[in-house]
Enzyme design. Structure first.
Site, PDB file in Angstrom:
ATOM      1  N   HIS A 198      19.503  43.401   2.299  1.00  0.00           N
ATOM      2  CA  HIS A 198      18.951  42.778   3.502  1.00  0.00           C
ATOM      3  C   HIS A 198      17.679  43.516   3.887  1.00  0.00           C
ATOM      4  CE1 HIS A 198      18.632  41.342   7.672  1.00  0.00           C
ATOM      5  NE2 HIS A 198      19.419  40.347   7.300  1.00  0.00           N
ATOM      6  N   ASP A 219      24.938  36.237   4.003  1.00  0.00           N
ATOM      7  CA  ASP A 219      24.603  34.962   3.363  1.00  0.00           C
ATOM      8  C   ASP A 219      25.491  34.708   2.146  1.00  0.00           C
ATOM      9  OD1 ASP A 219      22.376  34.330   5.094  1.00  0.00           O
ATOM     10  OD2 ASP A 219      21.317  35.954   4.112  1.00  0.00           O
TER      11      ASP A 219
END
Length: 436
Positions: A312, A370
């Site tokens: 991330h 995600d």
């Protein structure tokens, strides 16, 4: 000390050539200190250059705090883990909007107001007939969010606190209805109206998956999973779409237009489309036996292939939302008893590889939210084209809270980033007959 800008801790000196300028340094309640360079241009004749604004605080906010190195996400000071474990989405909405967790009476009133604003104007049905049947649901959502301002003229005056409140409630209430309509339209099924006796997540699932021909019973495990997904995505500080909402709002645009701008930004594959990209990657891998091949490619700096759903930009530790989403993902898979889905087999095996492979551990490429949300939503029956739409449903409250905070900030002004110009210098117009 300036109560609106934190506590002035000291000053910092910028030296250019043989000249020095002092600028105040402010300390927030947590997080890095900031250098106030608002007067940098007026005093030095120079701007800062910061592509992507990765080292620039664009505003002051009391809503969400992220410590990417420690893997911490706080909504109004409350850890995301506690809110997702013990609360529900509408409680989180109240917290983000008003700054405190609601009392029982406040929550009952807030839930009632949201629930009883969930229907959309009947004439909005005609909007959908103008879209192609195969239109991407996110394109439909972006258009319909902006269109709300054409139906609710009584809540577009941003200078009126009551109208701001009404607009906020309306958007939180109506966005799941619009999202479900976008989904139903994409698969050719009739729209399903909301029901006031269902909670927010259950109502949304029913609007998506019920059909007139038979009764639909909401699975409580799936409803709880949906609610958690909404909580985990509700806000994430000054990300691209939130910054877009604030920038649009700084011009005085009505709130529906600002949220539509946020939808448009969220659609990008590097932002809200990341979970869809993760599922597409799993399809590319195809089968479990091909995982070593793709892991090898991911480690090769000369190969353009990248594992989507890992790592991330902000979190350099395990994404705290991913921990909750991992648990929720496995709860959903166990509840549905899915055993013969090759894509989910690939996902689960890839998760095991990433969590024990030294390369991924060293690079801190942990599975992110995600990765798990994509798997979960697919198992629940949503097509990948709906993933970003669901993200928008959740993030709407964060956008509204940030927009509301900006409007109520006496220091806010229209956004106007500057640039480093590298184009042609002044030159004179040449008639076309003389051009070579």
């Amino acid at each position: 000390m300036d109560a609106k800008t934190g506590t002035q801790k000291q000053t910092g000196t910028i030296t250019i050539g043989n000249k020095n300028w002092d600028f105040p340094i402010y300390k927030g309640t947590v997080g890095p200190d900031v250098i106030d360079i608002a007067k940098l241009y007026s005093e030095t004749g120079m701007f800062t250059y910061d592509p992507g604004f990765t080292s620039t605080a664009s505003c002051e906010s009391k809503i969400t705090y992220i410590d990417g190195d420690a893997g911490i996400l706080l909504y109004r000071g409350y850890p995301i883990e506690q809110l997702a474990e013990h609360g529900d989405f509408l409680e989180t909405c109240y917290l983000l909007l008003y700054g405190e967790l609601p009392t029982a009476a406040q929550k009952a009133d807030f839930d009632y107001r949201v629930t009883h604003h969930s229907m959309v104007h009947e004439q909005m049905m005609r909007f959908f007939q103008g879209f192609r049947r195969d239109a991407h649901p996110m394109a439909v959502m972006t258009g319909c969010m902006g269109a709300l301002s054409a139906f609710y003229h009584d809540s577009t005056d941003i200078t009126d606190p009551h109208q701001r409140m009404v607009a906020s409630i309306r958007m939180i209430a109506k966005v799941p209805t619009l999202a479900a309509m976008a989904y139903k339209y994409s698969i050719g099924q009739p729209f399903v109206y909301p029901k006031n006796d269902l909670d927010y997540a259950s109502n949304f699932l029913r609007m998506c998956f019920a059909v007139p021909a038979e009764e639909y019973k909401v699975n409580p495990v799936l409803a709880r999973a949906m609610d958690r997904i909404f909580i985990l995505h509700a806000d994430h500080e000054q990300n691209a779409s939130t910054s877009t909402v604030r920038l649009a709002g700084s011009s005085g645009a009505n709130p529906f237009a600002c949220i539509a701008a946020g939808c448009a930004c969220l659609w990008g594959p590097a932002h809200g489309g990341a979970n869809e990209a993760a599922l597409n990657m799993l399809r590319e891998i195809g089968t479990v036996d091909r995982i070593p091949e793709f892991v090898k490619r991911a480690k090769d700096p000369n190969d353009s292939f990248r594992l989507m759903g890992f790592g991330h930009r902000v979190y350099k530790n395990y994404d705290p939302r991913a921990k909750i989403m991992q648990k929720t993902c496995h709860e959903v898979l166990a509840e549905l008893g899915i055993k013969d889905d090759p894509l989910l087999d690939v996902a689960m095996e890839l998760e095991k590889v990433a969590l024990r492979d030294e390369y991924f551990i060293e690079k801190k490429l942990y599975p992110n939210i995600d990765f798990y949300s994509g798997i979960t939503l697919k198992a629940m029956g949503f097509p990948t084209t709906m993933f970003t739409v669901l993200f928008a449903v959740a993030r709407t409250v964060g956008w509204i809270a940030q927009w509301k905070e900006m409007i109520e900030d006496p220091k806010q002004k229209i956004g106007r980033p500057r640039q480093l110009y590298t184009g042609a210098t002044r030159r004179d117009y040449v008639p076309i007959s003389r051009r070579k």
